[in-house]
Motif scaffolding. Structure first.
Motif, PDB file in Angstrom:
ATOM      1  N   GLU A  17       1.650  -4.203  -4.134  1.00  0.00           N
ATOM      2  CA  GLU A  17       2.062  -2.799  -4.164  1.00  0.00           C
ATOM      3  C   GLU A  17       2.949  -2.531  -2.959  1.00  0.00           C
ATOM      4  OE1 GLU A  17      -0.040   1.538  -3.533  1.00  0.00           O
ATOM      5  OE2 GLU A  17      -1.110   0.061  -4.781  1.00  0.00           O
ATOM      6  N   ARG A  18       4.013  -1.782  -3.167  1.00  0.00           N
ATOM      7  CA  ARG A  18       4.976  -1.546  -2.102  1.00  0.00           C
ATOM      8  C   ARG A  18       5.347  -0.065  -2.028  1.00  0.00           C
ATOM      9  NH1 ARG A  18       9.122  -6.050  -1.050  1.00  0.00           N
ATOM     10  NH2 ARG A  18       8.067  -5.818   0.948  1.00  0.00           N
ATOM     11  N   SER A  19       5.608   0.387  -0.815  1.00  0.00           N
ATOM     12  CA  SER A  19       6.008   1.774  -0.596  1.00  0.00           C
ATOM     13  C   SER A  19       7.532   1.870  -0.546  1.00  0.00           C
ATOM     14  CB  SER A  19       5.433   2.278   0.731  1.00  0.00           C
ATOM     15  OG  SER A  19       6.009   1.559   1.816  1.00  0.00           O
ATOM     16  N   SER A  55      10.421   6.297  -8.605  1.00  0.00           N
ATOM     17  CA  SER A  55       8.960   6.304  -8.697  1.00  0.00           C
ATOM     18  C   SER A  55       8.426   7.674  -8.319  1.00  0.00           C
ATOM     19  CB  SER A  55       8.349   5.242  -7.773  1.00  0.00           C
ATOM     20  OG  SER A  55       6.933   5.316  -7.771  1.00  0.00           O
ATOM     21  N   GLU A 100       5.482   8.591  -7.770  1.00  0.00           N
ATOM     22  CA  GLU A 100       4.425   8.531  -6.747  1.00  0.00           C
ATOM     23  C   GLU A 100       4.903   7.868  -5.459  1.00  0.00           C
ATOM     24  OE1 GLU A 100       0.411   7.482  -8.207  1.00  0.00           O
ATOM     25  OE2 GLU A 100       1.366   7.225 -10.160  1.00  0.00           O
ATOM     26  N   ARG A 131       5.462   4.775  -5.116  1.00  0.00           N
ATOM     27  CA  ARG A 131       4.838   3.461  -5.035  1.00  0.00           C
ATOM     28  C   ARG A 131       5.505   2.538  -6.047  1.00  0.00           C
ATOM     29  NH1 ARG A 131       2.624   3.240  -0.434  1.00  0.00           N
ATOM     30  NH2 ARG A 131       1.462   1.393  -1.112  1.00  0.00           N
ATOM     31  N   SER A 189       5.404  -1.706  -7.736  1.00  0.00           N
ATOM     32  CA  SER A 189       4.687  -2.974  -7.896  1.00  0.00           C
ATOM     33  C   SER A 189       5.715  -4.084  -8.076  1.00  0.00           C
ATOM     34  CB  SER A 189       3.758  -2.942  -9.110  1.00  0.00           C
ATOM     35  OG  SER A 189       2.705  -2.020  -8.941  1.00  0.00           O
TER      36      SER A 189
END
Length: 271
Positions: free
Chosen positions: A213-215, A253, A255, A257, A259
């Motif tokens: 998971e990446r911001s 995205s 949110e 976030r 993937s």
């Protein structure tokens, strides 16, 4: 005109490298502990160590770990991250300067670094530095971005194609690298180089990829962690590029976030 290395290759990228590159999983260390093997008595030399991504992962399994890199900012980050490990030291030098005044070693590693070097010269140098029975490990990995996923992902994938178009709009269609360009990328054929230097092998080990998971911040930093889109290349337009990059990521995205399915890591062991 052929490309030549210069000190600006990763100028401004070091802090982004730490944030934007996916860390090597512990299973990489486990595989090497068993394959080399490592029992806490060896001396490790990590060539082109960057901010110590692999050096620090392997340091608990050796008596001494030496990370060398030509970029001083990368070593600043490495020293910060490894401040609590007493058996690690960092040396600023180009791989082509080896062996310099460094001692003999039991293990040499190249993790996403060998392609930047004068490979025949460096391979020959580290061959001479290895103690009898020593090993060289070439790590084949991609840690800044993922691959086509095996199935559904929890969050959207980063819009890598859109990011690439944005970079091209600012820097042009030819891949940049330091003060020069690399229209055809870096060379391959590492196996032939190692064999020509006197190494035998390789034994290969695969470490399975995983979903991460990446911001927004991590994906943005992954862009700046590349030599082809290092911050210095944008010059006075870096703020404008950064604003467009982050707007693009936020729009991709809801949110904030993402993937990514990371590809497997190949460990090639040479003797």
């Amino acid at each position: 005109m052929s490309w030549t290395w210069d000190p600006t290759l990763y100028a401004g990228s070091a802090a982004h490298y730490v944030v934007g590159r996916v860390p090597y999983p512990p299973s990489v260390a486990s595989a090497l502990v068993n394959a080399v093997p490592l029992d806490g008595r060896q001396r490790l030399l990590d060539v082109g160590c960057g901010p110590g991504s692999l050096t620090l992962l392997l340091a608990p399994h050796v008596a001494e770990a030496i990370g060398v890199d030509a970029d001083g900012d990368m070593l600043v980050e490495a020293a910060r991250l490894g401040a609590r490990l007493p058996n690690v030291r960092w040396v600023r030098l180009r791989a082509e300067e080896l062996p310099a005044d460094l001692p003999a070693v039991d293990v040499v590693t190249f993790a996403q670094s060998f392609h930047w070097m004068d490979r025949p010269r460096v391979a020959a140098a580290v061959r001479r530095m290895l103690r009898p029975g020593g090993a060289l490990v070439h790590v084949g990995a991609t840690t800044h971005e993922g691959i086509e996923p095996h199935g559904d992902l929890p969050f959207p994938r980063p819009p890598r194609e859109s990011v690439a178009r944005l970079v091209e709009g600012y820097l042009g269609p030819v891949r940049r690298a330091g003060q020069g360009v690399l229209p055809s990328g870096t060379g391959g054929g590492e196996d032939d180089v190692f064999r020509a230097a006197g190494f035998s092998g390789p034994s290969r080990f695969e470490v399975e990829g995983r979903v991460v998971e990446r911001s927004v911040e991590e994906v943005a930093s992954s862009v700046y962690s590349l030599s082809s889109s290092a911050p210095h290349l944008f010059g006075a337009r870096v703020a404008a590029f950064d604003a467009e990059l982050r707007a693009l990521l936020v729009d991709a995205s809801d949110e904030g976030r993402f993937s990514e399915q990371m590809r497997s890591i190949t460990l090639s062991l040479w003797r």
